[in-house]
Design an enzyme around this catalytic site. Structure first.
Site, PDB file in Angstrom:
ATOM      1  N   ARG A 442       6.446   3.380   3.377  1.00 59.85           N
ATOM      2  CA  ARG A 442       7.871   3.011   3.510  1.00 59.85           C
ATOM      3  C   ARG A 442       8.510   4.186   4.021  1.00 59.85           C
ATOM      4  NH1 ARG A 442       9.055  -0.032  -2.435  1.00 59.85           N
ATOM      5  NH2 ARG A 442       7.402  -1.510  -2.031  1.00 59.85           N
ATOM      6  N   GLN A 460       1.103   1.710  -5.553  1.00 58.32           N
ATOM      7  CA  GLN A 460       1.803   0.911  -6.516  1.00 58.32           C
ATOM      8  C   GLN A 460       0.811   0.274  -7.752  1.00 58.32           C
ATOM      9  OE1 GLN A 460       3.885  -2.074  -4.099  1.00 58.32           O
ATOM     10  NE2 GLN A 460       5.719  -1.338  -5.035  1.00 58.32           N
ATOM     11  N   ASP A 462       0.173  -2.422  -8.775  1.00 61.23           N
ATOM     12  CA  ASP A 462       0.653  -3.966  -8.219  1.00 61.23           C
ATOM     13  C   ASP A 462      -0.295  -4.853  -9.152  1.00 61.23           C
ATOM     14  OD1 ASP A 462       2.697  -5.104  -7.182  1.00 61.23           O
ATOM     15  OD2 ASP A 462       2.201  -4.689  -5.327  1.00 61.23           O
ATOM     16  N   LYS A 544      14.731 -11.189 -13.156  1.00 61.37           N
ATOM     17  CA  LYS A 544      13.942  -9.917 -13.471  1.00 61.37           C
ATOM     18  C   LYS A 544      14.128  -9.209 -14.483  1.00 61.37           C
ATOM     19  CE  LYS A 544      16.084  -6.241 -10.694  1.00 61.37           C
ATOM     20  NZ  LYS A 544      16.100  -5.075  -9.927  1.00 61.37           N
ATOM     21  N   HIS A 590       5.771 -10.944  -9.931  1.00 65.33           N
ATOM     22  CA  HIS A 590       5.659  -9.577  -9.583  1.00 65.33           C
ATOM     23  C   HIS A 590       5.621  -8.777 -10.588  1.00 65.33           C
ATOM     24  CE1 HIS A 590       6.349 -10.680  -5.148  1.00 65.33           C
ATOM     25  NE2 HIS A 590       7.128 -11.480  -5.729  1.00 65.33           N
TER      26      HIS A 590
END
Length: 717
Positions: A442, A460, A462, A544, A590
């Site tokens: 990023r 990450q 993830d 979240k 996620h």
């Protein structure tokens, strides 16, 4: 030093430790070349032995001068052990306590090690601005008073913004001359004058036109731009100005501001205020705009709070992962390769390997499937996912390959969706849990990067769960359990949990949002965790849960995120077949526990102050050889340790004092001295980094067995 009744020994104490550990006191070379030193050493040893036998050695062992078995065997001697300076500070004073709820003094190492306990020191509370309305007002008012002081000293200074922050405040100035530390003292002195004047803070509401007129008269272009942005958002917004002092007062000053503030300047105790530093900042965070000077400060209700905050800030500086990363040779960021790109050195890579292996094994136990995905993909994928539209500014530029545009990945999620779509699933197959340690890239502005905490390339941890609506609560509870098991393994047991709910603009129907939010609440309540609710703070595509951890000195770090997503399943036309043989959309969750390996590694370094626990340490044991004659035995023991999965190395070729010092600087958990007696007895003289404890001579086989057990159970030796 050694605390005993015979002060004459102090000059020669460094010479006696080898004898007490059981290896030769003075080498044959020293006996030949330094007879005076040899004689002094022999005399010192003789005198210490006399004291031991007479029971006159009152205290033992700072930095392992006398082993514990020597003290324990001494008739009448005290077993009180006094740790060394820095280690005593970290292990006795700071261990397990909150940096913002610590004893004010953290007085001295001596206070932590005095046998007779002193009277309890009152706890000093150091709240954040969010936790204390009074401190928020104090800090915001200090920002205004600082800006007022700067403009009284520097007539050409133009002001921009000056908010409160977590434990302080700042203000950005456009100044022709750079500010220095000397200037901060002058500004603080002027602030004290303002405080002493007892000027009131007065709120005034004006029309936008009136505010514009006053701003132009004051020649404050940045304030004019702020006013214009307010009017652009809401043409009917009320405009408020805060004055310091009455308009006719000679010290009068005002600022465009929504508040809140204290009642008068004398409400602020200037002995509880400090101006900390000067930094550069771009207007509106845009490097193409004007470069400003930002002055940071901190403010508290009482001076003792400032003193405690200052002490603990100094402790945090000692733990800075950038400094320790270099000192311990863990990682580097090399400008020749580019900012924000991490080079993992062998020792850092070994710690990372342990973290990742633990993570993978635990996820496999919990029913996750490990996957790997590419580092680049066609730009069309990121357009389908929506990242190109909503996240473009944080993505690197595209690459042209054979007349097609490719994008280096900023996220892993579209790839996991792609893997899911390669299958054909019924409701009986769900949930499906995919996990990946996926490296993403990023774009970060050069001025925003910070060690391992903010980088351009990071991995990450993830994972994505694809499930049925009625499985959300169970899956979230499973994730919460996994978060706790993972983080507690690294010593993080205190969490701050936040639930963010549906924002004003969102995708998905009311029913699915209601179901999802209820499921998150159900999971949190079943877990028994306290949590706060950020109403409307969720992403547009789902609610979240965010989890912050508290480190050894009380700082809070954002780590784990659990995010429901109603958007990607729709964008990628994901489906499963329900019990009525019709296609339905799965729910996508996620989930990251560490956040990123790089950032979590930085947190670990600072949490442990570089002294990794035994199971994580890059080198777990150092075998220190007294001379070359004992090296074969040391190498034989090291080889046996490695067979049992113990990370061991042999060091020699220098004095024992230097080798021990180097092992201590490297924060090696176990140091084993190998001399003639150890070779003869097949033993090791063991010294622990934690507490600087001397365990004395132990059979080598016992040391290996204890190490294997401790590493497997992730406990200390």
């Amino acid at each position: 030093s050694l605390l005993c009744v015979d002060s004459e020994l102090n000059n020669n104490l460094r010479l006696i430790r080898p004898a007490l550990l059981g290896y030769p006191l003075v080498s044959s070379r020293m006996q030949t070349r330094c007879p005076a030193t040899t004689q002094a050493a022999m005399g010192t040893r003789s005198r210490v032995m006399q004291l031991l036998n007479a029971g006159r050695l009152h205290a033992a062992r700072v930095c392992g001068v006398v082993p514990s078995h020597a003290v324990a065997s001494t008739s009448g001697a005290s077993n009180f052990v006094m740790p060394s300076g820095n280690q005593a500070f970290s292990s006795r004073v700071l261990a397990g306590r909150n940096i913002f709820q610590l004893k004010a003094a953290v007085d001295t190492v001596q206070a932590a090690t005095t046998p007779a306990p002193a009277a309890a020191t009152p706890i000093i509370e150091l709240p954040t601005s969010d936790e204390s309305e009074k401190l928020l007002r104090i800090r915001h008012s200090c920002a205004h008073m600082m800006a007022m002081a700067v403009q009284r000293i520097h007539k050409d200074a133009q002001v921009t913004i000056g908010p409160w922050i977590e434990r302080g405040f700042y203000y950005d100035f456009d100044l022709k001359t750079p500010l220095t530390e000397k200037d901060l003292k002058a500004i603080k002195k002027e602030m004290a004058k303002i405080s002493k004047a007892k000027l009131p803070f007065i709120r005034e509401e004006v029309s936008a036109e009136e505010a514009e007129k006053r701003i132009k008269e004051a020649n404050e272009p940045y304030k004019l731009e702020i006013l214009e942005s307010i009017r652009a958002r809401d043409p009917n917004a009320s405009i408020t100005i805060y004055h310091i002092g009455e308009k006719d007062h000679p010290m009068h000053w005002w600022d465009l501001c929504a508040g809140p503030h204290v009642e008068k300047t004398s409400d602020i105790d200037m002995d509880a205020v400090a101006l900390e530093s000067v930094a550069g900042a771009y207007w509106r965070g845009d490097e193409k705009r004007a470069q400003l000077q930002r002055v940071y400060g901190t403010a508290w209700e009482r001076p003792e709070q400032l003193a405690a905050y200052t002490q603990l800030k100094e402790e945090a500086a000692k733990r800075d992962h950038r400094k320790l990363g270099q000192e311990l040779d863990l990682f580097s960021i090399q400008e020749t390769a580019g900012g924000g790109l991490v080079f993992w050195h062998p020792k850092g890579a070994m710690v990372r390997h342990q973290v990742e292996t633990f993570w993978k094994d635990l996820h496999l136990q919990k029913g996750y499937q490990l996957v790997y995905s590419p580092h680049v993909a066609k730009l069309d994928l990121w357009k389908t996912s929506g990242h190109f539209d909503f996240y473009k500014e944080s993505m690197f530029d595209q690459m042209q390959i054979e007349d097609e545009e490719y994008q280096i990945k900023p996220m892993n999620c579209p790839f996991h969706v792609g893997i899911y779509k390669q299958g054909y699933y019924s409701y009986r197959d769900l949930p499906i849990r995919m996990a990946e340690l996926g490296t993403v890239y990023r774009y970060e502005r050069s001025g925003t990067m910070h060690g391992l905490f903010r980088v351009r390339g990071f991995t990450q941890d993830d994972a994505h769960i694809f499930c049925l609506p009625n499985q959300i609560a169970a899956e979230i509870r499973g994730v919460l359990d996994l978060v706790e098991e993972t983080l507690s393994t690294f010593g993080f047991t205190k969490y701050e949990v936040n639930l963010s709910t549906r924002p004003e603009k969102s995708v998905g129907d009311d029913e699915i949002w209601t179901t999802a939010e209820a499921a998150l609440v159900e999971a949190l309540q079943a877990k028994g965790w306290d949590y706060s609710v950020d109403a409307g703070g969720g992403a547009f595509y789902g609610p979240k849960i965010d989890i912050k951890i508290q480190d050894a000195i009380g700082r809070k770090w954002q780590c784990s995120t659990i995010q429901l997503d109603f958007n990607l399943p729709q964008r990628f036309d994901m489906s499963y077949i329900d019990d009525k043989t019709t296609k339905q959309r799965p729910i996508m969750i996620h989930r990251a526990i560490f956040g990123s390996i790089e950032r979590f590694f930085g947190i670990l370094i600072e949490n442990y102050a570089g002294a990794f626990p035994l199971w994580l340490a890059p080198v777990q044991v150092r075998l220190l050889t007294v001379n070359d004659e004992v090296a074969p035995y040391a190498n034989e023991v090291a080889a046996e340790m490695r067979k049992h999965g113990i990370r061991a190395e042999v060091n020699g070729g220098a004095s024992i004092a230097k080798l021990v010092r180097n092992a201590t600087k490297a924060k090696t958990p176990l140091t084993c001295v190998v001399g003639k007696q150890e070779v003869e007895n097949k033993s090791l003289s063991v010294r622990l980094y934690a507490g600087q404890q001397e365990l004395g001579a132990l059979p080598a086989s016992d040391v290996i067995a204890r190490l294997v057990k401790s590493i497997a159970s992730r406990t200390e030796f």
